[in-house]
Design an enzyme around this catalytic site. Structure first.
Site, PDB file in Angstrom:
ATOM      1  N   SER A  44      42.863  38.921  40.088  1.00  0.00           N
ATOM      2  CA  SER A  44      44.316  39.038  40.220  1.00  0.00           C
ATOM      3  C   SER A  44      44.945  37.660  40.459  1.00  0.00           C
ATOM      4  O   SER A  44      44.780  36.766  39.642  1.00  0.00           O
ATOM      5  CB  SER A  44      44.646  40.038  41.332  1.00  0.00           C
ATOM      6  OG  SER A  44      45.978  40.485  41.237  1.00  0.00           O
ATOM      7  N   ASP A 158      44.355  45.408  37.046  1.00  0.00           N
ATOM      8  CA  ASP A 158      43.997  44.541  38.170  1.00  0.00           C
ATOM      9  C   ASP A 158      42.541  44.736  38.606  1.00  0.00           C
ATOM     10  O   ASP A 158      42.115  45.840  38.933  1.00  0.00           O
ATOM     11  CB  ASP A 158      44.936  44.861  39.335  1.00  0.00           C
ATOM     12  CG  ASP A 158      44.909  43.811  40.433  1.00  0.00           C
ATOM     13  OD1 ASP A 158      43.844  43.215  40.664  1.00  0.00           O
ATOM     14  OD2 ASP A 158      45.960  43.589  41.051  1.00  0.00           O
TER      15      ASP A 158
END
Length: 319
Positions: A44, A158
Site C-alpha cells: 500500500s 490493497d
C-alpha cells in the site's frame, strides 16, 4: 556466522495511508547512519514510498510529501458513481507514470517488490517484474475507495488485506536482517483522537521544512504548486459533496478506518509468524486516512523512532 560485509539488509514498508510518510523518516535515519538497504518490499503506502526510494527518487518523494495535503490528494481522484470504488485512481496513476516512475520494477536501483491482494483467489499477488506504476496502483487500491486494478483478468486490491507488513517477502528476496515498519500498532487506542492530530512545532520541524524547500528541491516544489493551483476550484466542489461535515467521519474515513482496524489485527498475527529482526513502530495512530497535510510531523516521527534502534542494527550487522 555471516560477516558484516556479506549480510544483506531488507526493508519491509507497511501499509497505513497517510501515516506512510513516516517511511521517509525511517529511510533518512538509516541513510544518516550509513546503513545500506539491499532489498525493499512494500504494501500500500509502503509500496508507494518504496517505489520512489528503490528507483532513486526519494528526494522528489519528500518534496512531494511536504507540499502535499489531503485536498491535493483528492484532486487527483476521479470521484463518481460508486460501481467498484468511490475513486477511480486514474489521475494519480497518470501523475506517477508521467512525472515520477517510468521504469519496470526489475530495473530499480534497489531490488523491489510490492504486495497486492487477488480478489479472485484470496491470496497475495507479489509484483516482481513489469510496470512499477501498475505494481504501486494495485497495492494502494483500498477496497471500496479505489477501484480494483485489473491484471491478467484478476482484480487486485490493497495488499494490506493479507500482508500489511511484508516481512516474509523481503526475507525471501535474500535479506539476512529484516527491518520492518509497522504503522498499524496503535490504531485501535487512538481512534477517538483521529480528528485532532497533533500540531507541528514551528521551532523544530518548521525549520527542517524551510531548509528542505530552500535547497535543491525548490524546482519540484514549484512544479507541484502550479499543478495544484490550476485545479483548486474543481477540488473545492468535490470536497463539499463528499465531506459535508468536518465534525463527523465521511465515507472515505469510515471505510479506511474499518480496514485499518482489520489490518492492525492481521499485522499482529503476521508478525508473530514472520518475525522481523528489527521492528519499527512510529506512534501515529491519531492520524486519519487522508491526513497527508501532517507530513512534517509524520516524517520526523519515523526518523526519531528509527534512531533509537540504529545501534541494535549496527550490532547485528557486525556480529
Amino acid at each position: 556466522m555471516l560477516s558484516s560485509l556479506s549480510k544483506k539488509i531488507g526493508l519491509a514498508l507497511g501499509s497505513g495511508s497517510a501515516r506512510g510518510w513516516s517511511h521517509i523518516g525511517v529511510i533518512r535515519a538509516l541513510e544518516e547512519a550509513g546503513i545500506k538497504i539491499d532489498f525493499v518490499a512494500g504494501t500500500s503506502i509502503g509500496a508507494f514510498v518504496g517505489a520512489f526510494y528503490s528507483s532513486g527518487n526519494l528526494d522528489y518523494m519528500e518534496a512531494f510529501a511536504l507540499q502535499m495535503d489531503w485536498k491535493a490528494i483528492i484532486s487527483f481522484f476521479d470521484v463518481g458513481f460508486p460501481r467498484k470504488g468511490l475513486l477511480d485512481g486514474e489521475k494519480i496513476y497518470q501523475l506517477v507514470s508521467k512525472e515520477i516512475l517510468t521504469e519496470n520494477i526489475e530495473e530499480t536501483e534497489i531490488p523491489f517488490r510490492t504486495v497486492a491482494t487477488n480478489l479472485m483467489t484470496g491470496k497475495d499477488f507479489i509484483f516482481k517484474t513489469g510496470s512499477i506504476v501498475d505494481a504501486v496502483r494495485a497495492s494502494i487500491s483500498i477496497p471500496g475507495i479505489f477501484t480494483p486494478f485489473k491484471k491478467d483478468n484478476y482484480n487486485l486490491v490493497d495488499g494490506g488485506l493479507i500482508n500489511p507488513v511484508p516481512v516474509d517477502v523481503v526475507r525471501n528476496m535474500g535479506a539476512d536482517i529484516v527491518i520492518a515498519v509497522d504503522l498499524n500498532h496503535d490504531l485501535v487506542e487512538n481512534q477517538s483522537k483521529m480528528k485532532s492530530p497533533q500540531s507541528v512545532a514551528k521551532d523544530s520541524l518548521g525549520k527542517k521544512i524551510d531548509d528542505f524547500i530552500s535547497g535543491s528541491n525548490i524546482k519540484a516544489i514549484n512544479t507541484l504548486k502550479e499543478k495544484y493551483q490550476n485545479i483548486e476550484k474543481s477540488v473545492s466542489v468535490k470536497l463539499k459533496e463528499w465531506t459535508p461535515d468536518k465534525n463527523d467521519m465521511n465515507i472515505f474515513e469510515i471505510i479506511g478506518t474499518s480496514i485499518n482496524i482489520m489490518e492492525h489485527r492481521i499485522t499482529q498475527n503476521n508478525l508473530e509468524i514472520h518475525k522481523p529482526d528489527i521492528l519499527i513502530q512510529p506512534s501515529l495512530g491519531h492520524l486519519g486516512l487522508f491526513d497527508f497535510d501532517q507530513a512534517a510531523e509524520t516524517i520526523e516521527e519515523g526518523r526519531v523512532v528509527t534512531k533509537k534502534v540504529i545501534d541494535k542494527i549496527l550490532n547485528m550487522m557486525n556480529s
